[in-house]
Design a protein around this motif. Structure first.
Motif, short mmCIF file in Angstrom:
data_model
loop_
_atom_site.label_atom_id
_atom_site.label_comp_id
_atom_site.label_asym_id
_atom_site.label_seq_id
_atom_site.Cartn_x
_atom_site.Cartn_y
_atom_site.Cartn_z
N ARG A 287 0.62 -0.86 0.22
CA ARG A 287 0.35 -0.19 0.01
C ARG A 287 0.88 1.31 0.00
O ARG A 287 0.36 2.80 -1.23
CB ARG A 287 -1.16 -0.36 1.09
N MET A 288 1.87 0.75 0.15
CA MET A 288 2.17 2.48 1.07
C MET A 288 3.31 2.39 -0.73
O MET A 288 3.36 3.44 -0.57
CB MET A 288 3.79 2.69 1.59
N GLY A 289 4.33 1.29 -1.14
CA GLY A 289 3.95 1.47 -2.62
C GLY A 289 3.45 2.86 -3.40
O GLY A 289 3.44 2.75 -4.88
N ARG A 290 2.05 1.90 -3.95
CA ARG A 290 1.17 2.33 -4.19
C ARG A 290 1.15 4.08 -4.34
O ARG A 290 0.49 4.78 -5.32
CB ARG A 290 -0.32 1.58 -3.91
N GLN A 291 0.85 4.12 -2.75
CA GLN A 291 1.01 4.99 -2.11
C GLN A 291 1.92 6.64 -2.52
O GLN A 291 1.70 7.65 -3.04
CB GLN A 291 0.86 5.35 -0.99
N ARG A 292 3.24 5.94 -2.31
CA ARG A 292 3.93 6.59 -3.19
C ARG A 292 3.79 6.75 -4.41
O ARG A 292 4.14 8.05 -5.00
CB ARG A 292 6.05 6.32 -2.43
N ARG A 293 3.48 5.84 -5.59
CA ARG A 293 4.19 6.04 -6.72
C ARG A 293 2.70 7.27 -7.41
O ARG A 293 2.62 8.01 -8.03
CB ARG A 293 3.59 4.87 -7.62
N ALA A 294 1.73 7.41 -6.39
CA ALA A 294 0.44 8.07 -6.82
C ALA A 294 1.07 8.82 -6.71
O ALA A 294 0.65 10.32 -7.52
CB ALA A 294 -0.80 7.22 -6.26
N LEU A 295 1.51 9.08 -5.75
CA LEU A 295 2.18 10.76 -4.90
C LEU A 295 2.99 11.76 -6.53
O LEU A 295 3.27 12.06 -6.77
CB LEU A 295 2.76 11.11 -3.81
N LEU A 296 4.09 10.47 -7.12
CA LEU A 296 4.82 10.66 -7.50
C LEU A 296 4.15 11.10 -8.69
O LEU A 296 4.89 12.15 -9.79
CB LEU A 296 6.28 9.90 -7.95
N ARG A 297 2.60 10.81 -9.29
CA ARG A 297 2.85 10.59 -10.02
C ARG A 297 1.84 12.48 -10.40
O ARG A 297 1.75 12.98 -11.55
CB ARG A 297 1.79 10.06 -10.82
N GLU A 298 1.03 12.41 -9.44
CA GLU A 298 0.86 13.46 -8.66
C GLU A 298 2.05 15.25 -9.31
O GLU A 298 1.39 16.40 -10.29
CB GLU A 298 -0.19 13.99 -7.85
N LEU A 299 2.85 14.77 -8.35
CA LEU A 299 4.49 15.90 -8.68
C LEU A 299 4.92 15.46 -9.91
O LEU A 299 4.88 16.85 -10.62
CB LEU A 299 5.16 15.14 -7.99
N ASN A 300 4.70 14.99 -10.94
CA ASN A 300 5.25 14.50 -12.11
C ASN A 300 3.90 15.98 -13.01
O ASN A 300 5.03 16.64 -13.98
CB ASN A 300 5.47 13.38 -12.98
N ALA A 301 3.19 14.97 -12.12
CA ALA A 301 2.09 16.21 -13.29
C ALA A 301 2.05 17.40 -13.67
O ALA A 301 1.42 18.85 -14.43
CB ALA A 301 0.65 15.63 -13.32
N ASN A 302 1.87 18.16 -11.87
CA ASN A 302 1.82 19.11 -11.86
C ASN A 302 3.85 20.43 -12.49
O ASN A 302 3.89 21.57 -11.72
CB ASN A 302 1.56 20.01 -10.16
#
Length: 244
Positions: free
Chosen positions: A228-243
């Protein structure tokens, strides 16, 4: 921003922080309740199966009983071996709990070696288990110490999880309560002239087995937590990349 993303995607990256206001895994209370019920439905039969092996040893109390050859002892070693192997896989494959899993691997591996003390004394020599425990424990402790900042960051997540509660309960049951509960003085006082060391050993070994069972269940939860932590980290990284 791209430098931050590149760094946190690295295998040894420290887990990204989660704010106090943000739900740890973003799940609704109803979902958490259903998952708790599912866990109970899965873990309760595991505990029942463990107790059926204990009952088997009780039926053969005058024969094998709770000696080194008992099902209780075999199950203790099996749970420790599976827990150690799983923690090593988490350490190798799921970097979000890399140092937590390394420390737990060392604990389970050292405990497994300690459980084989009678076998090792006969095969290698008296006290040989102590040397083997040192071979495992010292590199693990050094590795965790070198990555202590990462360990503290990981513990921010692990310490708030269901897995930590289960592990803590199992640790206390195995390494504290069972040792005190299995004291000869207690059982001699309780049983008086009818004192039987075999009964004392049975009580201690069964309590120890239950503690190992709780920690083995905690290992399952640690795997789920790391995923779950890995999924959450990757989702946050995708959000950071998108912004970016």
């Amino acid at each position: 921003m791209s430098r931050l993303t590149s760094h946190t995607q690295h295998h040894n990256a420290v887990p990204l922080p989660i704010s106090a206001e943000q739900p740890l895994y973003g799940r609704k209370p109803t979902s958490l309740f259903m998952q708790a019920c599912l866990r109970l439905a899965i873990y309760a039969p595991l505990v029942a199966a463990m107790m059926s092996l204990v009952m088997h040893d009780a039926h053969h109390f005058g024969d094998v009983g709770f000696s080194e050859a008992s099902w209780t002892e075999h199950m203790q070693s099996t749970l420790l071996a599976l827990s150690a192997a799983t923690m090593w896989l988490v350490h190798s494959r799921l970097p979000d709990l890399r140092t937590i899993s390394l420390l737990l691997f060392g604990l389970f591996a050292a405990s497994l070696i300690r459980e084989q003390d009678a076998l090792l004394d006969g095969m290698i020599g008296d006290g040989s288990w102590q040397f083997l425990v040192s071979v495992v424990a010292i590199p693990v402790i050094i590795g965790v110490w070198r990555n202590r900042s990462r360990f503290i960051a990981e513990f921010e997540h692990f310490g708030r999880s269901f897995a930590f509660g289960l592990f803590g309960a199992g640790f206390l049951a195995t390494y504290v309560f069972s040792r005190l509960y299995g004291r000869s003085e207690f059982w001699e006082t309780l049983m008086g002239d009818s004192y039987l060391r075999s009964v004392k050993n049975a009580a201690e070994e069964v309590t120890e087995l239950f503690g190992y069972t709780l920690m083995a269940i905690a290992v399952i939860e640690i795997v789920l937590l790391a995923i779950r932590m890995g999924r959450q980290r990757r989702a946050l990284l995708r959000e950071l990349n998108a912004n970016d």
